[in-house]
Design an enzyme around this catalytic site. Structure first.
Site, PDB file in Angstrom:
ATOM      1  N   ALA A 167      39.764  42.459  41.639  1.00  0.00           N
ATOM      2  CA  ALA A 167      40.410  43.676  42.012  1.00  0.00           C
ATOM      3  C   ALA A 167      39.349  44.938  42.402  1.00  0.00           C
ATOM      4  O   ALA A 167      39.308  45.562  43.694  1.00  0.00           O
ATOM      5  CB  ALA A 167      41.074  44.462  40.907  1.00  0.00           C
ATOM      6  N   ARG A 169      43.857  40.368  38.967  1.00  0.00           N
ATOM      7  CA  ARG A 169      44.294  40.983  37.817  1.00  0.00           C
ATOM      8  C   ARG A 169      43.920  42.277  37.439  1.00  0.00           C
ATOM      9  O   ARG A 169      43.060  42.469  37.455  1.00  0.00           O
ATOM     10  CB  ARG A 169      43.877  39.998  36.748  1.00  0.00           C
ATOM     11  CG  ARG A 169      44.550  40.147  35.296  1.00  0.00           C
ATOM     12  CD  ARG A 169      44.071  39.085  34.462  1.00  0.00           C
ATOM     13  NE  ARG A 169      44.202  37.692  34.775  1.00  0.00           N
ATOM     14  CZ  ARG A 169      44.226  36.683  33.890  1.00  0.00           C
ATOM     15  NH1 ARG A 169      43.656  36.567  32.634  1.00  0.00           N
ATOM     16  NH2 ARG A 169      44.563  35.395  34.279  1.00  0.00           N
ATOM     17  N   TYR A 170      44.826  42.964  37.144  1.00  0.00           N
ATOM     18  CA  TYR A 170      44.601  44.483  36.591  1.00  0.00           C
ATOM     19  C   TYR A 170      45.566  44.525  35.297  1.00  0.00           C
ATOM     20  O   TYR A 170      46.640  43.829  35.300  1.00  0.00           O
ATOM     21  CB  TYR A 170      45.004  45.366  37.608  1.00  0.00           C
ATOM     22  CG  TYR A 170      44.507  44.951  39.045  1.00  0.00           C
ATOM     23  CD1 TYR A 170      45.566  44.581  39.626  1.00  0.00           C
ATOM     24  CD2 TYR A 170      43.203  44.936  39.581  1.00  0.00           C
ATOM     25  CE1 TYR A 170      45.567  44.023  41.133  1.00  0.00           C
ATOM     26  CE2 TYR A 170      43.177  44.790  40.919  1.00  0.00           C
ATOM     27  CZ  TYR A 170      44.106  44.139  41.645  1.00  0.00           C
ATOM     28  OH  TYR A 170      43.699  43.876  42.917  1.00  0.00           O
ATOM     29  N   CYS A 171      45.337  45.515  34.467  1.00  0.00           N
ATOM     30  CA  CYS A 171      46.039  45.745  33.484  1.00  0.00           C
ATOM     31  C   CYS A 171      46.505  47.023  33.136  1.00  0.00           C
ATOM     32  O   CYS A 171      45.891  48.078  33.408  1.00  0.00           O
ATOM     33  CB  CYS A 171      44.894  45.209  32.105  1.00  0.00           C
ATOM     34  SG  CYS A 171      44.298  43.593  32.516  1.00  0.00           S
TER      35      CYS A 171
END
Length: 554
Positions: free
Chosen positions: A14, A68-70
């Protein structure tokens, strides 16, 4: 390049994509991520330039994982038919730093159903809360991208921005497409939603006694019917005249045995300041949530006329959590509201524009006599709305006026009229488009004003401490899903030693630099490239109608 060196830990894909898009390629992230993935695949390049960690696809054409990020586990993920679920509840008891296979339909940035096939519990990380001027909030990691409306060289453009890049005054995108509804509500769920909304607003449930009262006889009877159907057991009904000379109807319950076995049992002993929407209701479809909101607003909601031919619909509560939940549930129906704390200490959720009041009346409404009052106020307004509201596309008017390519008479009309408000586009969209000659400008304007999105101004980005964070893998090109109304995006990578040879001594005046697309940073015209990438990995392209291919060499 220092962050992505091979002698350092892998960095989130990202971050690589966001920095490339922000500094050198403001045309969307898909092509950047696809290039990063290809450079990490040993079957695509003889000498890979990226050392990938995670799922970067396979020779058999299995797709790579999304970047992937959260976000935190309390974020509500929007599902089809108006349902929603907390991210942490998608997989019950998911272990920290685990990947969990799922098969869940979620809504993407356009409000369309798509499949999420993986839940990532990414462990505990530092988090930040983005809060808009209206009070909408989402909390996630610094590298979590949110869809924003960005001015790119004078063109209002939808772009992903990392949380760490978002600043007060920026505009984030909120998804507000009303839900698709399928059939009537289950009668039991509808009755439970009705008396839950009624008791939260104008009822109480202590350890030994419960009660509800209301002035509207028909609404009171509806709540009483729901109570008898869902809860049952002994109860007392009475009416009395109060100081305002109105007749107050009351339900009184002394034996709570049956009530405690029902879903109303969650309210036992709950203080006014602790009230909230229960989790089962978030998972219910829109038809059930509508019944809850109707009962809730009929209790502690109100509507009134304001100056300049507009209307205010509001809800007051002692619970900040409940106010936040109500604002979020209204957004699920496409209704924009503002949340704030009144001088009295009450938390208020208000709709202060005619357009939102009309949408509330059509999509939700009050559950009793207050709906007739609201409709009467709306009917009394002039047919054409006047004035300006906060529902607009920042930068659109300036862009259209500058690049319309229209005749003088049309340019003059565009300059004299308010063309950035959504209400104007809903009413006069065809006329506005007819005065814009440039087809690209028309296309941009149509995309930004079709009503799917609300462009909310960011009020603050604050540190929210270390928290467990989660993400979804969505099987679409842009990997988007909705969290608390915000449009969220969803591998780690670093450069290989060979790639570093392509950048070696780039900071030592070995190549020329020029300003990037917006003049904020410098970019090299070529790379020093001690490693002959074109020869080693090969390349191909088309120029002036002739294809050229360079095969890879050892």
């Amino acid at each position: 390049r220092g962050i992505f060196r091979p002698d350092r830990s892998h960095a989130k894909s990202a971050r690589s994509v966001a920095e490339t898009m922000g500094n050198y390629h403001p045309h969307g992230d898909a092509s950047i991520y696809d290039t990063l993935v290809r450079m990490a695949q040993p079957w695509s390049l003889r000498y890979p330039l990226v050392d990938g960690q995670g799922n970067f696809g396979s020779p058999g054409n299995d797709p790579p994982a999304a970047m992937r990020y959260c976000v935190t586990g309390d974020a509500l993920v929007r599902l089809p038919f108006g349902q929603s679920v907390r991210l942490r509840d998608v997989v019950a008891g998911a272990r920290s730093s685990s990947d969990n296979a799922i098969d869940l339909k979620v809504l993407n940035r356009h409000g369309d159903p798509v499949v999420a096939d993986k839940l990532f519990h990414s462990g505990e990380h530092e988090t930040y809360t983005v809060r808009t001027a209206e009070g909408y909030e989402v909390t996630g990691t610094a590298n979590h991208p949110l869809l924003c409306l960005v001015d790119v060289g004078g063109v209002p453009t939808l772009l992903w921005k990392l949380t760490e890049e978002i600043r007060p005054g920026d505009h984030v995108v909120l998804q507000r497409t009303p839900p698709t509804e399928f059939g009537p509500a289950d009668w039991q769920d509808a009755f439970e939603a009705l008396h839950l909304g009624a008791f939260i607003s104008e009822g109480f449930v202590s350890e030994n006694r419960a009660g509800f009262n209301n002035l509207d006889r028909e609404f009171f009877n509806a709540v009483l019917t729901a109570y008898d159907t869902i809860v049952g057991g002994p109860r007392y009904v009475s009416s009395r005249t109060i100081a305002s000379d109105s007749l107050l109807h009351e339900l009184d319950v002394h034996n709570l045995t049956a009530l405690k076995k029902s879903r109303l049992g969650e309210l036992v002993g709950q203080r006014s300041a602790d009230k909230a929407v229960p989790e089962w209701l978030w998972k219910a479809p829109a038809v059930v949530k509508r019944v809850f909101l109707q009962a809730l607003f009929e209790g502690d909601g109100s509507c009134s006329a304001l100056p300049r031919n507009t209307i205010q619909v509001s809800y007051s509560t002692r619970s900040g959590r409940l106010a936040k939940d109500i604002q979020q549930m209204l957004l699920e129906f496409g209704v924009i509201s503002r949340r704030y704390v009144h001088a009295t200490g009450e938390h208020k959720v208000v709709l202060t524009s005619r357009a939102q009041a009309e949408l509330f009346a059509a999509q939700i409404g009050f559950g009793g006599i207050k709906q007739a009052k609201l409709q009467g106020l709306l009917d009394a307004l002039p047919q054409a709305a006047a004035g300006r509201d906060g529902d607009y596309v920042p930068g659109l008017a300036q862009f259209v006026r500058k690049h319309s390519g229209s005749r003088w008479v049309d340019k003059d009309w565009l300059n004299r009229h308010n063309i950035d408000r959504l209400s104007r586009w809903q009413r006069d969209g065809a006329e506005i488009l007819g005065r814009i000659a440039d087809p690209d400008v028309r296309a941009i304007a149509q995309e930004l004003t079709d009503g799917r999105f609300y462009y909310a101004r960011v009020a603050s980005v604050t540190d929210s401490g270390v928290q467990p964070v989660y993400s979804l893998r969505v099987d679409t090109d842009d990997h988007s899903f909705i969290t608390n109304g915000f449009v969220s995006h969803n591998t780690e990578a670093r450069l290989t030693p060979l790639a570093m040879e392509m950048l070696r001594e780039i900071d030592e005046e070995t190549v020329d630099f020029i300003p990037n697309y917006d003049g904020r940073v410098q970019e090299p015209t070529v790379l020093p490239s001690r490693f002959p990438n074109l020869l080693a990995n090969g390349s191909g392209g088309i120029a002036v109608g002739m294809a050229t291919n360079i095969p890879p060499h050892n």
